[in-house]
Design a protein around this motif. Structure first.
Motif, PDB file in Angstrom:
ATOM      1  N   LYS A   1       0.835  -1.205   0.000  1.00  0.00           N
ATOM      2  CA  LYS A   1       0.000   0.000   0.000  1.00  0.00           C
ATOM      3  C   LYS A   1       0.871   1.257   0.000  1.00  0.00           C
ATOM      4  O   LYS A   1       0.570   2.245  -0.688  1.00  0.00           O
ATOM      5  N   ALA A   2       1.955   1.219   0.782  1.00  0.00           N
ATOM      6  CA  ALA A   2       2.860   2.371   0.839  1.00  0.00           C
ATOM      7  C   ALA A   2       3.529   2.593  -0.513  1.00  0.00           C
ATOM      8  O   ALA A   2       3.747   3.737  -0.943  1.00  0.00           O
ATOM      9  N   CYS A   3       3.841   1.502  -1.200  1.00  0.00           N
ATOM     10  CA  CYS A   3       4.438   1.590  -2.537  1.00  0.00           C
ATOM     11  C   CYS A   3       3.464   2.229  -3.520  1.00  0.00           C
ATOM     12  O   CYS A   3       3.844   3.098  -4.316  1.00  0.00           O
ATOM     13  N   GLU A   4       2.210   1.828  -3.456  1.00  0.00           N
ATOM     14  CA  GLU A   4       1.193   2.407  -4.333  1.00  0.00           C
ATOM     15  C   GLU A   4       1.025   3.897  -4.071  1.00  0.00           C
ATOM     16  O   GLU A   4       0.882   4.700  -5.003  1.00  0.00           O
ATOM     17  N   ALA A   5       1.052   4.286  -2.787  1.00  0.00           N
ATOM     18  CA  ALA A   5       0.912   5.701  -2.436  1.00  0.00           C
ATOM     19  C   ALA A   5       2.100   6.497  -2.974  1.00  0.00           C
ATOM     20  O   ALA A   5       1.934   7.616  -3.477  1.00  0.00           O
ATOM     21  N   PHE A   6       3.292   5.934  -2.880  1.00  0.00           N
ATOM     22  CA  PHE A   6       4.485   6.600  -3.394  1.00  0.00           C
ATOM     23  C   PHE A   6       4.380   6.802  -4.904  1.00  0.00           C
ATOM     24  O   PHE A   6       4.603   7.908  -5.414  1.00  0.00           O
ATOM     25  N   ASN A   7       4.036   5.767  -5.630  1.00  0.00           N
ATOM     26  CA  ASN A   7       3.978   5.866  -7.096  1.00  0.00           C
ATOM     27  C   ASN A   7       2.877   6.801  -7.570  1.00  0.00           C
ATOM     28  O   ASN A   7       2.997   7.430  -8.623  1.00  0.00           O
ATOM     29  N   ALA A   8       1.792   6.894  -6.788  1.00  0.00           N
ATOM     30  CA  ALA A   8       0.666   7.743  -7.182  1.00  0.00           C
ATOM     31  C   ALA A   8       0.921   9.220  -6.909  1.00  0.00           C
ATOM     32  O   ALA A   8       0.269  10.082  -7.490  1.00  0.00           O
ATOM     33  N   ALA A   9       1.875   9.512  -6.015  1.00  0.00           N
ATOM     34  CA  ALA A   9       2.175  10.908  -5.689  1.00  0.00           C
ATOM     35  C   ALA A   9       2.946  11.547  -6.838  1.00  0.00           C
ATOM     36  O   ALA A   9       3.772  10.911  -7.487  1.00  0.00           O
ATOM     37  N   LEU A  10       2.667  12.819  -7.102  1.00  0.00           N
ATOM     38  CA  LEU A  10       3.366  13.544  -8.166  1.00  0.00           C
ATOM     39  C   LEU A  10       4.793  13.873  -7.767  1.00  0.00           C
ATOM     40  O   LEU A  10       5.037  14.230  -6.616  1.00  0.00           O
ATOM     41  N   PRO A  11       5.744  13.779  -8.698  1.00  0.00           N
ATOM     42  CA  PRO A  11       5.592  13.270 -10.059  1.00  0.00           C
ATOM     43  C   PRO A  11       5.377  11.757 -10.061  1.00  0.00           C
ATOM     44  O   PRO A  11       5.975  11.044  -9.260  1.00  0.00           O
ATOM     45  N   LEU A  12       4.518  11.288 -10.946  1.00  0.00           N
ATOM     46  CA  LEU A  12       4.159   9.871 -10.989  1.00  0.00           C
ATOM     47  C   LEU A  12       5.394   9.004 -11.250  1.00  0.00           C
ATOM     48  O   LEU A  12       6.338   9.428 -11.892  1.00  0.00           O
ATOM     49  N   SER A  13       5.344   7.781 -10.741  1.00  0.00           N
ATOM     50  CA  SER A  13       6.435   6.832 -10.970  1.00  0.00           C
ATOM     51  C   SER A  13       5.851   5.434 -11.022  1.00  0.00           C
ATOM     52  O   SER A  13       4.665   5.231 -10.770  1.00  0.00           O
ATOM     53  N   ARG A  14       6.685   4.483 -11.326  1.00  0.00           N
ATOM     54  CA  ARG A  14       6.225   3.092 -11.313  1.00  0.00           C
ATOM     55  C   ARG A  14       7.373   2.189 -10.878  1.00  0.00           C
ATOM     56  O   ARG A  14       8.548   2.562 -10.963  1.00  0.00           O
ATOM     57  N   ASN A  15       7.006   1.000 -10.429  1.00  0.00           N
ATOM     58  CA  ASN A  15       8.015   0.032 -10.011  1.00  0.00           C
ATOM     59  C   ASN A  15       8.546  -0.731 -11.210  1.00  0.00           C
ATOM     60  O   ASN A  15       7.760  -1.144 -12.072  1.00  0.00           O
ATOM     61  N   PRO A  16       9.848  -0.948 -11.244  1.00  0.00           N
ATOM     62  CA  PRO A  16      10.366  -1.886 -12.253  1.00  0.00           C
ATOM     63  C   PRO A  16       9.961  -3.304 -11.858  1.00  0.00           C
ATOM     64  O   PRO A  16       9.460  -3.523 -10.747  1.00  0.00           O
ATOM     65  N   PRO A  17      10.130  -4.285 -12.737  1.00  0.00           N
ATOM     66  CA  PRO A  17       9.817  -5.671 -12.363  1.00  0.00           C
ATOM     67  C   PRO A  17      10.533  -6.062 -11.074  1.00  0.00           C
ATOM     68  O   PRO A  17      11.686  -5.676 -10.855  1.00  0.00           O
ATOM     69  N   LEU A  18       9.846  -6.810 -10.210  1.00  0.00           N
ATOM     70  CA  LEU A  18      10.430  -7.204  -8.931  1.00  0.00           C
ATOM     71  C   LEU A  18      11.710  -8.011  -9.140  1.00  0.00           C
ATOM     72  O   LEU A  18      11.797  -8.847 -10.033  1.00  0.00           O
ATOM     73  N   TRP A  19      12.695  -7.758  -8.291  1.00  0.00           N
ATOM     74  CA  TRP A  19      13.947  -8.503  -8.326  1.00  0.00           C
ATOM     75  C   TRP A  19      14.565  -8.431  -6.935  1.00  0.00           C
ATOM     76  O   TRP A  19      14.119  -7.701  -6.063  1.00  0.00           O
TER      77      TRP A  19
END
Length: 427
Positions: A331-349
């Motif tokens: 959930k914290a990851c989703e909140a981070f990516n949704a905050a401006l400027p938008l971002s996304r996670n690379p494939p998990l590794w």
């Protein structure tokens, strides 16, 4: 006393904020960009033409490169990471290293030149559009901060998974992971030097006038998160190693918790109210919760090796905590990516790819087995305390370089005693 100036963000459009910064393994909370200044007008009566021109040329190179490339560095896509972005980072970093020894001549032995230049930088995390301070130590602080941010950007490029030649899922090579640890330690070294040896050179009024992205708490948080991400890489490599014991993995995970907790403590009360600053806070929160999931998972596995009912009950509680923190981290990851400027996670590794599979599975299995053996009342309902380990990873020892020899020549030409080489005091 140096002159202080902050300009409202509403008065100009100089700060170019991308709406989307792409894939993020390492968050870089905005680059600070210098604005042009006229050294000849400010120092023409005090220094030789050659030295003034050299200062101007070195700084202008940084202004141009940072202005053109800086806003794009933090949103480099994976496919171009080893091309344009990588060379830009190296070139701009080299320009800063070339400038710093010449700049330090302005602050040698409390020189009267220290406060003659009005240094102006555009900010990212602060509400003010730009900050200007007539103190060359502010310029040194800004240069060190930019060097650290470029290092974090370089680490991000290295840690974005790439499709391998065999066509299997994207991954990060061991070579890139090892290189990233060295870069994290260098970034932490720049920031540690800034906090311990540059900030104290500014007056109380000047420190209060600094933009929030140069506040001591933010600098300390950035240093700690660089170390925390370095430990994360070490843990991922330990997971891949057949020689690393559970005890080693638990220790690394518990150390990682402490780095991220201290990072969060340093920025939680700062006025990071705009997009970049709030996103920075969300990144630290996400990584702190994620690290606790890893620590409780390995602590639970070790507790489960005990042969008493008490240990098994503590193991269940630890694994349940790991599972809850893992869910919270998503959930914290989703909140981070949704905050401006938008971002996304690379494939998990790495660490989280492994734990995303193991935590839910092992928690469910251990809880079911142990609850079959023991009554629900005997299982600890609160998570056991994590072991407290000393932090092993330290910032690189970075010293400010000696003053450029051109300043010795300057003084000799003017009949003044030669300057001793300047080095940051490493106490």
């Amino acid at each position: 006393m140096g002159c202080l100036l902050s300009t409202s963000k509403d008065t100009g459009g100089n700060r170019r904020r991308p709406g989307n910064i792409g894939d993020v393994s390492v968050y870089v909370p905005g680059l600070r960009i210098p604005k042009p200044i006229d050294f000849s007008q400010l120092l023409g009566d005090s220094l030789s033409k050659n030295l003034v021109e050299r200062l101007s040329a070195l700084r202008t190179r940084i202004v141009v490169m940072a202005g053109q490339e800086g806003p794009t560095i933090t949103r480099t896509r994976r496919k171009s990471a080893t091309q344009h972005g990588g060379s830009t980072l190296a070139d701009l970093h080299q320009a800063l290293e070339d400038y710093l020894p010449v700049l330090l001549g302005l602050v040698k032995d409390g020189s009267h030149l220290q406060q003659k230049v009005h240094f102006v930088w555009i900010n990212q995390e602060d509400e003010a559009e730009e900050t200007a301070i007539s103190n060359a130590w502010y310029e040194v602080l800004s240069v060190l901060h930019l060097m650290a941010m470029l290092s974090l950007s370089q680490a991000n490029l290295l840690l974005l998974p790439r499709t391998s030649a065999d066509g299997y899922q994207p991954k990060v090579s061991e070579e890139s992971r090892r290189a990233s640890i060295d870069i994290f330690l260098k970034a932490a070294g720049f920031l540690d030097c800034a906090v311990r040896h540059v900030l104290p050179q500014l007056t109380g009024e000047q420190r209060r006038a600094l933009p929030v992205d140069l506040a001591e708490g933010v600098l300390r948080a950035l240093c700690l998160q660089a170390l925390g991400q370095g430990v994360d890489i070490q843990l991922g490599m330990a997971i891949d190693s057949t020689k690393a014991t559970l005890a080693v993995k638990r220790r690394l995970a518990c150390e990682m918790v402490k780095y991220w907790q201290q990072a969060q403590d340093n920025i939680m009360n700062l006025p990071l109210s705009n997009g970049w600053g709030e996103k920075h806070r969300l990144f630290v929160k996400w990584k702190y919760v994620e690290s606790k999931a890893a620590a409780y998972y390995y602590h639970g596995l070790i507790l489960d090796e005990g042969n008493t009912e008490k240990f098994h009950g503590m193991a269940v509680a630890a694994l349940q905590a790991a599972d809850e923190y893992f869910k919270e981290s998503k959930k914290a990851c989703e909140a981070f990516n949704a905050a401006l400027p938008l971002s996304r996670n690379p494939p998990l590794w790495g660490t989280m790819k492994y734990l995303s599979e193991k935590i839910p599975k092992d928690t469910s299995s251990k809880v079911r087995i142990n609850r079959d053996l023991y009554s629900h009342e005997k299982i600890m309902e609160t998570a056991p305390t994590l072991p407290d380990f000393a932090l092993a990873l330290k910032p690189d020892e970075y010293q400010l370089p000696p003053v450029d020899t051109s300043w010795n020549e300057e003084n000799m030409n003017r009949g003044q005693p030669g300057l001793n080489q300047f080095r940051g005091d490493r106490r």
